[in-house]
Write an enzyme that holds these catalytic residues in place. Structure first.
Site, PDB file in Angstrom:
ATOM      1  N   HIS A 126      -9.370   0.721 -11.882  1.00 15.11           N
ATOM      2  CA  HIS A 126      -9.099   1.711 -10.838  1.00 15.11           C
ATOM      3  C   HIS A 126      -7.660   2.218 -10.920  1.00 15.11           C
ATOM      4  O   HIS A 126      -7.409   3.414 -10.986  1.00 15.11           O
ATOM      5  CB  HIS A 126      -9.366   1.099  -9.467  1.00 15.11           C
ATOM      6  CG  HIS A 126      -8.680   1.796  -8.349  1.00 15.11           C
ATOM      7  ND1 HIS A 126      -9.094   3.026  -7.870  1.00 15.11           N
ATOM      8  CD2 HIS A 126      -7.582   1.484  -7.628  1.00 15.11           C
ATOM      9  CE1 HIS A 126      -8.288   3.412  -6.899  1.00 15.11           C
ATOM     10  NE2 HIS A 126      -7.355   2.492  -6.732  1.00 15.11           N
ATOM     11  N   PHE A 127      -6.687   1.282 -10.925  1.00 18.63           N
ATOM     12  CA  PHE A 127      -5.326   1.810 -10.760  1.00 18.63           C
ATOM     13  C   PHE A 127      -4.718   2.338 -12.060  1.00 18.63           C
ATOM     14  O   PHE A 127      -3.669   2.976 -12.012  1.00 18.63           O
ATOM     15  CB  PHE A 127      -4.401   0.851 -10.000  1.00 18.63           C
ATOM     16  CG  PHE A 127      -4.139  -0.485 -10.630  1.00 18.63           C
ATOM     17  CD1 PHE A 127      -3.506  -0.590 -11.847  1.00 18.63           C
ATOM     18  CD2 PHE A 127      -4.496  -1.645  -9.965  1.00 18.63           C
ATOM     19  CE1 PHE A 127      -3.243  -1.826 -12.405  1.00 18.63           C
ATOM     20  CE2 PHE A 127      -4.239  -2.895 -10.518  1.00 18.63           C
ATOM     21  CZ  PHE A 127      -3.611  -2.980 -11.740  1.00 18.63           C
ATOM     22  N   HIS A 128      -5.370   2.127 -13.201  1.00 12.57           N
ATOM     23  CA  HIS A 128      -4.897   2.872 -14.370  1.00 12.57           C
ATOM     24  C   HIS A 128      -5.332   4.339 -14.306  1.00 12.57           C
ATOM     25  O   HIS A 128      -4.762   5.183 -14.995  1.00 12.57           O
ATOM     26  CB  HIS A 128      -5.348   2.221 -15.682  1.00 12.57           C
ATOM     27  CG  HIS A 128      -4.499   1.034 -16.041  1.00 12.57           C
ATOM     28  ND1 HIS A 128      -4.761  -0.222 -15.569  1.00 12.57           N
ATOM     29  CD2 HIS A 128      -3.386   0.914 -16.793  1.00 12.57           C
ATOM     30  CE1 HIS A 128      -3.836  -1.070 -16.017  1.00 12.57           C
ATOM     31  NE2 HIS A 128      -2.985  -0.395 -16.764  1.00 12.57           N
TER      32      HIS A 128
ATOM     33  N   HIS B 167       0.810  -1.209   0.000  1.00 15.98           N
ATOM     34  CA  HIS B 167       0.000   0.000   0.000  1.00 15.98           C
ATOM     35  C   HIS B 167       0.849   1.267   0.000  1.00 15.98           C
ATOM     36  O   HIS B 167       0.636   2.119  -0.853  1.00 15.98           O
ATOM     37  CB  HIS B 167      -1.072   0.055   1.076  1.00 15.98           C
ATOM     38  CG  HIS B 167      -1.909   1.271   0.858  1.00 15.98           C
ATOM     39  ND1 HIS B 167      -2.915   1.324  -0.073  1.00 15.98           N
ATOM     40  CD2 HIS B 167      -1.778   2.530   1.323  1.00 15.98           C
ATOM     41  CE1 HIS B 167      -3.392   2.551  -0.142  1.00 15.98           C
ATOM     42  NE2 HIS B 167      -2.723   3.300   0.694  1.00 15.98           N
TER      43      HIS B 167
ATOM     44  N   TYR C 237       1.847   5.486  -2.516  1.00 14.04           N
ATOM     45  CA  TYR C 237       2.169   6.894  -2.251  1.00 14.04           C
ATOM     46  C   TYR C 237       3.529   7.258  -2.825  1.00 14.04           C
ATOM     47  O   TYR C 237       3.794   8.419  -3.112  1.00 14.04           O
ATOM     48  CB  TYR C 237       2.062   7.197  -0.753  1.00 14.04           C
ATOM     49  CG  TYR C 237       0.648   7.002  -0.326  1.00 14.04           C
ATOM     50  CD1 TYR C 237      -0.352   7.841  -0.821  1.00 14.04           C
ATOM     51  CD2 TYR C 237       0.274   5.925   0.446  1.00 14.04           C
ATOM     52  CE1 TYR C 237      -1.676   7.616  -0.529  1.00 14.04           C
ATOM     53  CE2 TYR C 237      -1.047   5.699   0.750  1.00 14.04           C
ATOM     54  CZ  TYR C 237      -2.022   6.545   0.263  1.00 14.04           C
ATOM     55  OH  TYR C 237      -3.332   6.309   0.539  1.00 14.04           O
TER      56      TYR C 237
ATOM     57  N   ARG D 291      -9.572 -10.178 -13.622  1.00 18.03           N
ATOM     58  CA  ARG D 291      -8.299  -9.606 -14.042  1.00 18.03           C
ATOM     59  C   ARG D 291      -7.291 -10.742 -14.181  1.00 18.03           C
ATOM     60  O   ARG D 291      -7.577 -11.881 -13.818  1.00 18.03           O
ATOM     61  CB  ARG D 291      -7.802  -8.584 -13.021  1.00 18.03           C
ATOM     62  CG  ARG D 291      -7.410  -9.200 -11.690  1.00 18.03           C
ATOM     63  CD  ARG D 291      -6.979  -8.173 -10.664  1.00 18.03           C
ATOM     64  NE  ARG D 291      -5.641  -7.669 -10.927  1.00 18.03           N
ATOM     65  CZ  ARG D 291      -4.874  -7.101  -9.988  1.00 18.03           C
ATOM     66  NH1 ARG D 291      -5.319  -6.978  -8.742  1.00 18.03           N
ATOM     67  NH2 ARG D 291      -3.676  -6.647 -10.281  1.00 18.03           N
ATOM     68  N   ARG D 292      -6.114 -10.447 -14.700  1.00 17.16           N
ATOM     69  CA  ARG D 292      -5.002 -11.385 -14.771  1.00 17.16           C
ATOM     70  C   ARG D 292      -5.388 -12.696 -15.430  1.00 17.16           C
ATOM     71  O   ARG D 292      -5.125 -13.773 -14.910  1.00 17.16           O
ATOM     72  CB  ARG D 292      -4.455 -11.667 -13.369  1.00 17.16           C
ATOM     73  CG  ARG D 292      -3.771 -10.477 -12.749  1.00 17.16           C
ATOM     74  CD  ARG D 292      -3.239 -10.786 -11.367  1.00 17.16           C
ATOM     75  NE  ARG D 292      -2.200  -9.831 -10.983  1.00 17.16           N
ATOM     76  CZ  ARG D 292      -1.653  -9.786  -9.771  1.00 17.16           C
ATOM     77  NH1 ARG D 292      -2.020 -10.616  -8.849  1.00 17.16           N
ATOM     78  NH2 ARG D 292      -0.719  -8.894  -9.505  1.00 17.16           N
TER      79      ARG D 292
HETATM   80  C1  HEM Z   1      -2.454  -4.247 -16.008  1.00 17.16           C
HETATM   81  C2  HEM Z   1      -3.000  -2.148 -20.341  1.00 17.16           C
HETATM   82  C3  HEM Z   1      -0.284   1.637 -18.884  1.00 17.16           C
HETATM   83  C4  HEM Z   1       0.300  -0.492 -14.592  1.00 17.16           C
HETATM   84  C5  HEM Z   1      -2.916  -3.949 -17.265  1.00 17.16           C
HETATM   85  C6  HEM Z   1      -3.937  -4.695 -17.965  1.00 17.16           C
HETATM   86  C7  HEM Z   1      -4.089  -4.114 -19.192  1.00 17.16           C
HETATM   87  C8  HEM Z   1      -3.179  -2.995 -19.260  1.00 17.16           C
HETATM   88  C9  HEM Z   1      -5.040  -4.534 -20.298  1.00 17.16           C
HETATM   89  C10 HEM Z   1      -4.754  -5.853 -17.387  1.00 17.16           C
HETATM   90  C11 HEM Z   1      -4.162  -7.170 -17.608  1.00 17.16           C
HETATM   91  C12 HEM Z   1      -4.867  -8.275 -16.843  1.00 17.16           C
HETATM   92  O1  HEM Z   1      -5.288  -8.095 -15.694  1.00 17.16           O
HETATM   93  O2  HEM Z   1      -4.986  -9.382 -17.415  1.00 17.16           O
HETATM   94  C13 HEM Z   1      -2.236  -0.983 -20.343  1.00 17.16           C
HETATM   95  C14 HEM Z   1      -2.003  -0.135 -21.491  1.00 17.16           C
HETATM   96  C15 HEM Z   1      -1.241   0.925 -21.069  1.00 17.16           C
HETATM   97  C16 HEM Z   1      -1.002   0.745 -19.663  1.00 17.16           C
HETATM   98  C17 HEM Z   1      -2.500  -0.411 -22.887  1.00 17.16           C
HETATM   99  C18 HEM Z   1      -0.700   2.096 -21.856  1.00 17.16           C
HETATM  100  C19 HEM Z   1       0.019   1.969 -22.915  1.00 17.16           C
HETATM  101  C20 HEM Z   1       0.049   1.422 -17.570  1.00 17.16           C
HETATM  102  C21 HEM Z   1       0.769   2.352 -16.742  1.00 17.16           C
HETATM  103  C22 HEM Z   1       0.920   1.754 -15.528  1.00 17.16           C
HETATM  104  C23 HEM Z   1       0.311   0.435 -15.609  1.00 17.16           C
HETATM  105  C24 HEM Z   1       1.265   3.729 -17.188  1.00 17.16           C
HETATM  106  C25 HEM Z   1       1.596   2.261 -14.294  1.00 17.16           C
HETATM  107  C26 HEM Z   1       2.397   3.277 -14.216  1.00 17.16           C
HETATM  108  C27 HEM Z   1      -0.336  -1.719 -14.636  1.00 17.16           C
HETATM  109  C28 HEM Z   1      -0.303  -2.672 -13.558  1.00 17.16           C
HETATM  110  C29 HEM Z   1      -1.089  -3.765 -13.969  1.00 17.16           C
HETATM  111  C30 HEM Z   1      -1.596  -3.444 -15.282  1.00 17.16           C
HETATM  112  C31 HEM Z   1       0.422  -2.516 -12.220  1.00 17.16           C
HETATM  113  C32 HEM Z   1      -1.428  -5.013 -13.158  1.00 17.16           C
HETATM  114  C33 HEM Z   1      -0.548  -6.152 -13.466  1.00 17.16           C
HETATM  115  C34 HEM Z   1      -0.965  -7.358 -12.688  1.00 17.16           C
HETATM  116  O3  HEM Z   1      -2.155  -7.603 -12.507  1.00 17.16           O
HETATM  117  O4  HEM Z   1      -0.053  -8.060 -12.222  1.00 17.16           O
HETATM  118  N1  HEM Z   1      -2.475  -2.906 -18.076  1.00 17.16           N
HETATM  119  N2  HEM Z   1      -1.618  -0.414 -19.261  1.00 17.16           N
HETATM  120  N3  HEM Z   1      -0.224   0.282 -16.856  1.00 17.16           N
HETATM  121  N4  HEM Z   1      -1.099  -2.201 -15.669  1.00 17.16           N
HETATM  122 FE1  HEM Z   1      -1.345  -1.322 -17.455  1.00 17.16          FE
HETATM  123 CU    CU Z   2      -3.862  -0.035  -0.782  1.00 20.75          CU
END
Ligand code: HEM
Ligand code: CU
Length: 572
Positions: A392-394, A241, A245, A455-456
């Protein structure tokens, strides 16, 4: 010249790069790694978005999906953000203390250690992708047991962490040096923010350091043969968490100290800014259990305490929203803005540094609301592990942090390179491309989560697309996710093009200079109670709160043996 451009042209004094060469160099290097991680992460992002939405599945197999997902999470959430933080904080302490980092060797050493660590982690992840290389690290960026990675992954993480600790030591050292020459002076605001954030990081990373060094690294080396998965999850979320921050503080730092100036005004209140950072220091660690509402083995009462603390954490975010909007409105009125809402049109929307920060702040408000849903212990079970959560976190790390970092770079990168920003037109449209892309992707992810899409997962076989069932169908949401992801990737490419263009440009080419002067707040430091600067006090309070929140649960997990994989019995 447009108004936005002349704004960037005015009042240029000695460039930062000439005044503080070491800090400028470290900032440049950190930004270089940060933007590289962003570029690779964004490419992985579009690959996984197209794969899991079934729009285009040719690039990777569903097994490789988890390698890509791990790379995306680690490169973006850990390396893009924290290398950026390391750079912008090095700039901030040097600027606000008006002195350069003390030793070029030491600063380059911590940067190098972070880079070596991050490279090892990336190798461990993508080694599995290549096939012949015997590494494997498909453990996702949350890397707790029972998933297991190659030792290189954990060793790299440890090196990188030590690098971040030394970076913090570098900033604290500069502050101590400054304090010797400035006895009773108040801590300059930017340095105040760096110090509170660094102290929070030291407290929070203890959890992940113990997780990695005591449990996961020995397990992956075969030195021990079992761990307690609940304990490693708890140690991870103890860190997991507060790390949010660490993503947000560079954005807050920019919204408080740079954005008001970009809007044409001044920060509304220095005391409020200090209160907010102190609240984050003391409240951000004792909330980790809100990521474990669904975990067995932790008594309900402790989850409830975490929920209560989490809701208290809304306060500093509301204070920030208030202060940021008040400062921007002040700026707009200075520029001749009138009316209840019409003043917004007087803001410099064509200045990409301003527009990016403002749009990021707007999306953060939406992310805050979906975060309240996550934080509610009962309603959390509706969205737990669904696509709502990445939705949420995007908005938060993926836009509030990421878009602010990109936007501030348009203003900051010229200062640390002495070069003028190139491709200004691309920079101007970039924040809007990102904003529209994220509006599509994140909104559709939230809705898909409510419809129960997990997700995932690489396997999206729900309904197939048909023109009869367009609106409200899962395929419609998937199409929006894919379209949004495409725009986001274009947004990332535009940003990197501007930065690489600027990096390669000769000094003095182009039109844009930067007004690097930051005006004093309206309600200044003399209105801030002195106790706010008492870092020792706040660290003690933070540690006591951590002990209250974590003491008993960790004790009960350890009571049946630290390496015993069975969950402890929980009295109901
Ligand atoms: C997960 C797309 C930018 C952090 C994901 C997922 C998608 C995605 C589709 C979900 C995958 C799943 O749960 O199966 C994108 C696209 C981006 C982008 C197209 C821009 C080009 C970012 C940025 C960050 C970020 C800028 C953080 C600075 C994350 C994180 C996850 C995630 C932490 C979770 C991974 C996990 O579940 O282990 N993204 N994202 N993403 N994204 Fe992005
Ligand atoms: Cu938290």
């Amino acid at each position: 010249e447009s108004r936005a451009q002349s704004e960037l042209t005015a009042g240029n004094r000695v460039a930062f790069v000439d005044q503080y060469p070491t800090a400028a160099r470290v900032t440049r290097l950190c930004f270089g790694v940060s933007f590289t991680a962003l570029l690779i992460g964004a490419v992985l992002g579009i690959v996984q978005a197209l794969h899991r939405t079934n729009v285009f599945r040719g690039v990777i197999s569903s097994v490789d999906y988890y390698t890509v997902l791990t790379g995306h999470g680690v490169l973006l959430a850990l390396f893009f953000t924290i290398f950026f933080l390391s750079g912008v904080f090095s700039w901030g302490v040097a600027r606000s203390l008006d002195r350069d980092l003390l030793s070029r060797r030491f600063s380059l050493f911590w940067f190098g250690l972070q880079l070596v660590g991050a490279t090892a982690v990336a190798l461990a992840i993508f080694g599995g992708f290549v096939g012949e290389i015997p590494f494997e690290a498909d453990v996702l960026y949350t890397f707790y047991a029972p998933l297991q990675a190659h030792p290189l992954f954990y060793a790299g993480l440890a090196a990188w962490l030590v690098g971040t600790w030394l970076a913090g030591a570098d900033w604290i050292r500069l502050y101590v040096h400054w304090r010797r020459d400035n006895g009773g002076e108040r801590i300059p605001l930017q340095t105040f923010m760096v110090l509170t954030t660094t102290l929070m990081w030291y407290i929070a990373t203890i959890g992940v350091a113990v997780e990695v060094l005591v449990f996961l690294l020995p397990l992956s080396l075969g030195l021990i043969d079992s761990v307690d998965p609940l304990l490693t999850r708890t140690l991870f979320w103890y860190f997991g968490h507060p790390v949010v921050y660490f993503w947000l503080m560079p954005a807050y730092f920019a919204w408080y100290t740079i954005l008001p100036k970009l809007a044409g005004g001044r920060l509304f209140s220095d005391p409020l800014a200090r209160v907010v950072f102190v609240l984050f220091l003391i409240l951000s660690t004792p909330v980790g259990f809100h990521h474990q509402y669904a975990d067995p083995g932790i008594a309900e009462g402790f989850k409830f305490v975490a929920m209560t603390n989490t809701m208290f954490l809304l306060l500093p975010s509301f204070l920030t929203a208030f202060t940021a909007v008040a400062s921007i409105e002040y700026g707009a009125r200075q520029r001749g803005g009138k009316g209840y809402l019409r003043w917004m049109t007087a803001l410099p929307w064509s200045n990409p540094a301003f527009a990016g920060c403002a749009l990021a702040g707007l999306m953060f408000a939406a992310g805050g609301f979906s975060g309240i849903v996550n934080a509610g212990m009962n309603i959390n079970s509706l969205i737990h592990n669904t696509l709502w959560v990445p939705g949420h976190f995007h908005l938060t790390v993926g836009t509030a942090s990421a878009l602010t970092m990109m936007a501030i770079s348009y203003w900051l990168y010229p200062q640390v390179t002495g070069k003028r920003l190139q491709f200004y037109g691309l920079a101007q449209i970039q924040p809007y491309v990102w904003f529209i892309g994220m509006a599509l992707m994140s909104n559709a992810m939230h809705r898909a989560g409510l419809a129960g899409v997990p997700r995932r997962t690489a396997e999206p076989q729900y309904q197939q697309f048909s023109f009869e069932a367009v609106f409200g169908s899962v395929p419609e949401m998937r199409l929006q996710i894919a379209a949004g992801a495409l725009l986001l990737t274009i947004g990332a490419l535009l940003f990197v093009t501007v930065m690489v263009g600027t990096w390669l440009a000769e000094r003095g080419r182009g039109r844009l200079r930067v007004d690097s002067h930051l005006p004093e707040p309206i309600s200044g430091v003399s209105d801030s109670p002195r106790v706010l600067d008492n870092m020792k006090l706040w660290v003690v309070v933070a540690v006591v709160l951590v002990a209250i929140a974590y003491g008993f649960p960790i004790y009960s997990m350890l009571a049946d043996g630290a390496f015993n994989p069975a969950a402890p019995p929980v009295p109901v």
